[in-house]
Design an enzyme around this catalytic site. Structure first.
Site, PDB file in Angstrom:
ATOM      1  N   GLU A 123       0.847  -1.193   0.000  1.00 49.84           N
ATOM      2  CA  GLU A 123       0.000   0.000   0.000  1.00 49.84           C
ATOM      3  C   GLU A 123       0.880   1.241   0.000  1.00 49.84           C
ATOM      4  O   GLU A 123       2.053   1.167   0.335  1.00 49.84           O
ATOM      5  CB  GLU A 123      -0.866   0.016   1.268  1.00 49.84           C
ATOM      6  CG  GLU A 123      -1.794  -1.173   1.370  1.00 49.84           C
ATOM      7  CD  GLU A 123      -2.546  -1.200   2.683  1.00 49.84           C
ATOM      8  OE1 GLU A 123      -2.213  -0.404   3.586  1.00 49.84           O
ATOM      9  OE2 GLU A 123      -3.455  -2.019   2.800  1.00 49.84           O
ATOM     10  N   LYS A 125       2.018   4.720   1.665  1.00 47.06           N
ATOM     11  CA  LYS A 125       1.990   5.289   3.011  1.00 47.06           C
ATOM     12  C   LYS A 125       1.790   6.790   2.832  1.00 47.06           C
ATOM     13  O   LYS A 125       2.722   7.528   2.507  1.00 47.06           O
ATOM     14  CB  LYS A 125       3.298   4.992   3.750  1.00 47.06           C
ATOM     15  CG  LYS A 125       3.263   5.452   5.193  1.00 47.06           C
ATOM     16  CD  LYS A 125       4.448   4.878   5.949  1.00 47.06           C
ATOM     17  CE  LYS A 125       4.379   5.123   7.429  1.00 47.06           C
ATOM     18  NZ  LYS A 125       4.228   6.513   7.817  1.00 47.06           N
ATOM     19  N   ASP A 127       1.110  10.524   3.962  1.00 44.66           N
ATOM     20  CA  ASP A 127       1.540  11.274   5.137  1.00 44.66           C
ATOM     21  C   ASP A 127       0.405  12.187   5.592  1.00 44.66           C
ATOM     22  O   ASP A 127       0.233  13.281   5.075  1.00 44.66           O
ATOM     23  CB  ASP A 127       2.774  12.098   4.752  1.00 44.66           C
ATOM     24  CG  ASP A 127       3.572  12.488   5.965  1.00 44.66           C
ATOM     25  OD1 ASP A 127       3.266  11.981   7.060  1.00 44.66           O
ATOM     26  OD2 ASP A 127       4.499  13.297   5.811  1.00 44.66           O
ATOM     27  N   TYR A 232      -7.073   2.094   5.552  1.00 44.06           N
ATOM     28  CA  TYR A 232      -6.039   1.062   5.378  1.00 44.06           C
ATOM     29  C   TYR A 232      -6.172  -0.108   6.351  1.00 44.06           C
ATOM     30  O   TYR A 232      -5.419  -1.066   6.271  1.00 44.06           O
ATOM     31  CB  TYR A 232      -4.642   1.678   5.489  1.00 44.06           C
ATOM     32  CG  TYR A 232      -4.369   2.373   6.806  1.00 44.06           C
ATOM     33  CD1 TYR A 232      -4.323   1.655   7.998  1.00 44.06           C
ATOM     34  CD2 TYR A 232      -4.147   3.746   6.858  1.00 44.06           C
ATOM     35  CE1 TYR A 232      -4.083   2.289   9.206  1.00 44.06           C
ATOM     36  CE2 TYR A 232      -3.908   4.383   8.063  1.00 44.06           C
ATOM     37  CZ  TYR A 232      -3.881   3.652   9.223  1.00 44.06           C
ATOM     38  OH  TYR A 232      -3.652   4.265  10.415  1.00 44.06           O
ATOM     39  N   LYS A 329      10.370   3.163   3.809  1.00 46.51           N
ATOM     40  CA  LYS A 329      10.362   4.615   3.613  1.00 46.51           C
ATOM     41  C   LYS A 329      11.140   5.024   2.362  1.00 46.51           C
ATOM     42  O   LYS A 329      12.101   4.365   1.975  1.00 46.51           O
ATOM     43  CB  LYS A 329      11.003   5.297   4.826  1.00 46.51           C
ATOM     44  CG  LYS A 329      10.346   4.965   6.149  1.00 46.51           C
ATOM     45  CD  LYS A 329       9.115   5.790   6.394  1.00 46.51           C
ATOM     46  CE  LYS A 329       9.436   7.118   6.923  1.00 46.51           C
ATOM     47  NZ  LYS A 329       8.854   7.495   8.170  1.00 46.51           N
ATOM     48  N   CYS A 423      23.340  43.134  14.017  1.00 42.80           N
ATOM     49  CA  CYS A 423      21.959  42.755  13.703  1.00 42.80           C
ATOM     50  C   CYS A 423      21.498  43.463  12.432  1.00 42.80           C
ATOM     51  O   CYS A 423      21.605  44.688  12.344  1.00 42.80           O
ATOM     52  CB  CYS A 423      21.067  43.138  14.880  1.00 42.80           C
ATOM     53  SG  CYS A 423      19.318  42.956  14.523  1.00 42.80           S
ATOM     54  N   CYS A 426      18.474  46.106  13.452  1.00 40.40           N
ATOM     55  CA  CYS A 426      18.661  47.354  14.207  1.00 40.40           C
ATOM     56  C   CYS A 426      20.112  47.833  14.247  1.00 40.40           C
ATOM     57  O   CYS A 426      20.395  48.901  14.758  1.00 40.40           O
ATOM     58  CB  CYS A 426      18.133  47.191  15.631  1.00 40.40           C
ATOM     59  SG  CYS A 426      19.187  46.158  16.664  1.00 40.40           S
ATOM     60  N   CYS A 441      21.236  39.294  18.734  1.00 41.99           N
ATOM     61  CA  CYS A 441      21.276  40.746  18.719  1.00 41.99           C
ATOM     62  C   CYS A 441      21.212  41.248  20.164  1.00 41.99           C
ATOM     63  O   CYS A 441      20.457  40.726  20.973  1.00 41.99           O
ATOM     64  CB  CYS A 441      20.071  41.238  17.925  1.00 41.99           C
ATOM     65  SG  CYS A 441      19.723  42.973  18.182  1.00 41.99           S
ATOM     66  N   CYS A 447      15.413  46.834  18.989  1.00 44.96           N
ATOM     67  CA  CYS A 447      15.339  46.044  17.762  1.00 44.96           C
ATOM     68  C   CYS A 447      13.889  45.694  17.425  1.00 44.96           C
ATOM     69  O   CYS A 447      13.187  45.081  18.216  1.00 44.96           O
ATOM     70  CB  CYS A 447      16.149  44.770  17.949  1.00 44.96           C
ATOM     71  SG  CYS A 447      16.168  43.749  16.485  1.00 44.96           S
TER      72      CYS A 447
END
Ligand code: IVH
Length: 692
Positions: A123, A125, A127, A232, A329, A423, A426, A441, A447
């Site tokens: 079958e 699989k 997700d 299933y 998998k 950063c 800022c 930062c 900021c």
């Protein structure tokens, strides 16, 4: 047991605990929050390692080990449903070899000859999110999520918008079917587009979107999300539907249920794929994998199930998974593309995260134009550069990742990426602490990226305690420019009329807010320090600082001297309970002129109360003491806390400023230094008498 074996066992015990904690943490994120932080592949690796450890050291396996349980307990908001027959999970095979081993184990278990075939149903699989649905007399009566496999959530109303409410063709009186709910890529893209337009956070992948859509307290939302399902397996069934897995699948189809067979039929004109031996399974595996990018839904592998139900019964299950089934998998989906740039995102806590801007590419049916690079070290380790051709991987979940750069395609004159030390939002210095992977930062109060978080912290109950200003209000005020920094909170009273005209506000609520702001102007020094949100300065540290410096004036003048290092930094580091790491974080904060400016401006708005003078009259008040060696009557932290409550400063090293050194057993270099400097030395007993 040899010393070596003992040490290995103890190492294994520690590793087991770490893995079990990590798996439970990721289970919660995945099953309860629909927000996984790691890929399925990484999660599987954790589980495998745990299984390996338990095989080697069976005594490590507890009843609640993640190998013995499935998923996470259900949320509180839905009623609970106990599954009549537990909902199991699947073991994984990552290679042809592992599938072969699985078949071998089955053969050995059943005592079959080497050439005896094991017919297997194959079958897809898909997700999504597993569910159980109960039909009585052909009518849908109850639906549940898997939950922890034993107890799930009651999602009857939600499933009723997806599943047929009545079955055809005379189903058994009681029929519990099990399947997976999922969302197509098309629906996923449309849903996220709507969410962007409505300023809502987008879902990371179709699975999370399906989970978020199914577990809605309002089932009408579920209906609007157009989820799909397939069946299933089954739980309780009052009459047999045949002797094989494939008989049941056929029967479900007759009853009008969508089964997994449809997909194989559409893709390869296969009705039910029953295979033996392995070659047939592998052939289908490769064909499905090749078609995977064209599918409109996410699959992460194939599932093989022994077709004979009699054999299934004999094989039974081990831990949380049946012996008679395995998930084969697919490797994560990959594609090549070019890094057009590396952007730095600044998170709410100031963490700088590098994100690769990619030439858009389709990976497994989803267009990818960004991939996380995690952090500075990761870029260095993989040596990813702007202009590089890279392998991008989407593991069916979380954010796409960059696997590696193709060095043959690297443009000439390319340079290693230089991680910024300021950063990008800022301009403040961004620092990285020892043992930390993340650069942060330091422009906390200014900021923009961190502002909402800082404001939220600032007004919180344990900080300035401004009731009526929650995250929602703060975000709205900030978005509309009513507050640009923490000081602006104290300018809100002048803007009261603007707030009153906003949706959700009235005269009374504005008055209440203004009163709360006024009340907060009287604040204890410790709360004020804590409210600033300086890294590593929690409530306890803030209190320690307040007690040590006593007044705002004394504290701030010391803080302003910190960036220069020297005495002020040594003094700070010497306060009991303040380590070098904390001292440096505080120094980093005050190194930013903007932060200093904002603290001054805030102080201008507030009446900051001096810290309670602790036990002024005590014989050690204002004295600096150092504990060294092993104390017998007190633990080190008790001794420290007692001394501090009596107004003493507890330092960690001896200097000429030290008043007393309290030497416990086996005191070493500090005692020696105290003797050299002529500092007064007390035994533990003498100290206790002094403060008695
Ligand atoms: S059988 C006792 N078949 O994968 C057997 N599961 O990783 C239990 N899934 O919990 C599962 N497609 O949510 C089975 N064709 C399929 C599946 C499938 C997807 C999901 C299901 C299960 C999980 C295990």
């Amino acid at each position: 047991m040899s010393a070596e074996a003992r040490s290995r066992k103890s190492e294994a015990g520690k590793e087991w605990q770490k893995l079990a904690d990590a798996i439970r943490h990721h289970d919660r994120l995945y099953y309860q929050k629909d927000a996984p932080e790691i890929s399925d592949a990484e999660y599987d690796a954790l589980r495998r390692r745990l299984e390996e450890l338990e095989r080697e050291f069976p005594e490590l396996q507890t009843q609640d080990s993640p190998t013995q349980t499935v998923g996470a307990p259900p949320l509180e908001t839905f009623a609970k449903v106990r599954h009549t027959i537990p909902m199991l999970s699947l073991n994984n095979a990552m290679s042809e070899e592992e599938v072969r081993e699985w078949l071998e184990r089955i053969r050995r278990f059943l005592g079959l000859g080497e050439n005896e075939a094991v017919p297997v149903v194959t079958e897809l699989k898909i997700d999504g999110l597993s569910f159980s649905a109960r039909y009585e007399h052909g009518r849908f009566v109850q639906g549940a999520t898997r939950g922890d496999g034993e107890v799930g959530e009651d999602i009857t109303r939600n499933l009723a918008t997806i599943l047929p409410l009545t079955l055809k063709s005379h189903p058994p009186e009681i029929l519990e079917v099990r399947g997976e709910v999922y969302m197509t890529h098309e629906e996923f893209a449309a849903l996220n587009a709507r969410r962007v337009a409505e300023n809502e956070p987008v879902f990371a992948n179709p699975r999370n979107a399906a989970a978020g859509s199914l577990r809605q307290l309002d089932a009408e939302i579920t209906r609007s999300r157009r989820l799909r399902y397939f069946i299933y397996g089954w739980g309780e069934v009052s009459a047999s539907l045949g002797g094989c897995q494939s008989d049941y699948i056929d029967a479900f189809k007759r009853f009008g249920l969508q089964t997994i067979a449809v997909y194989l039929h559409n893709m390869f004109s296969i009705e039910v794929a029953v295979h033996a031996p392995l070659a047939g399974m592998m052939d289908l595996y490769r064909r499905v994998e090749a078609r995977r990018p064209q599918l409109d839904f996410d699959i992460d592998g194939l599932v093989y199930k022994v077709n004979s139900l009699d054999w299934q019964r004999r094989l039974g299950e081990v831990g949380r998974a049946p012996r008679w089934a395995i998930a084969h998998k697919f490797p994560p989906q990959q594609a090549f593309t070019v890094v057009e740039g590396i952007d730095i995102q600044v998170g709410r806590t100031g963490a700088l995260t590098p994100v690769a801007r990619l030439k858009p590419i389709t990976v497994g049916g989803v267009v990818v134009s960004n991939a996380t690079l995690h952090n500075e070290d990761e870029i260095k380790r993989k040596d990813i550069r702007v202009g590089d051709t890279v392998v991008v991987q989407r593991a069916g979940d979380v954010i796409p990742q960059i696997v590696s750069a193709d060095l043959h395609k690297r443009p000439p004159h390319s340079r290693p990426y230089h991680f910024p030390d300021h950063c990008p939002v800022c301009g403040s210095l961004a620092v990285r602490e020892e043992d930390e992977a993340v650069r942060r930062c330091t422009g906390g109060l200014l900021c923009e990226a961190q502002l909402v978080e800082r404001l939220r912290h600032f007004v919180g109950r344990d900080a300035m305690d401004i009731e009526g200003l929650g995250e929602k209000q703060i975000t709205a005020f900030w978005q509309d420019g009513l507050i640009k920094d923490v000081v602006d909170i104290y300018h809100l009273p002048q803007k009261a009329h603007l707030i009153e005209s906003r949706e959700g506000w009235g005269k009374k609520s504005v008055e209440n807010l203004m009163a709360a702001i006024e009340r907060s102007r009287d604040v204890k020094l410790a709360k004020f320090i804590y409210a600033l949100g300086i890294r590593h300065v929690g409530e306890v540290t803030a209190k320690t600082l307040a007690r040590h410096y006593r007044s705002y004036g004394a504290w701030m003048s010391a803080m302003e001297q910190l960036p220069g290092g020297g005495e002020a930094l040594t003094e700070l580091d010497n306060i009991g309970g303040i380590g070098l790491k904390v001292a440096e974080a505080i120094a980093d904060f005050f190194r930013e002129p903007h932060n200093v400016k904002i603290v001054h401006a805030l102080a201008g708005q507030l009446r900051i109360q001096d810290a309670e003078s602790v036990a002024q009259g005590s014989p050690v008040s204002g004295r600096t003491v150092v504990f060294t060696g092993t104390l017998v009557k007190l633990t080190r932290s008790e001794a420290k806390a007692r001394a501090e409550s009596l107004g003493a400063h507890v330092a960690s090293s001896v200097s000429s400023k030290t008043d007393y050194v309290i030497a416990g057993e086996d005191a070493g270099s500090k005692l020696k230094k105290a003797k050299e400097l002529g500092v007064r030395i007390l035994t533990e007993q003498e100290w206790l008498e002094l403060i008695a």
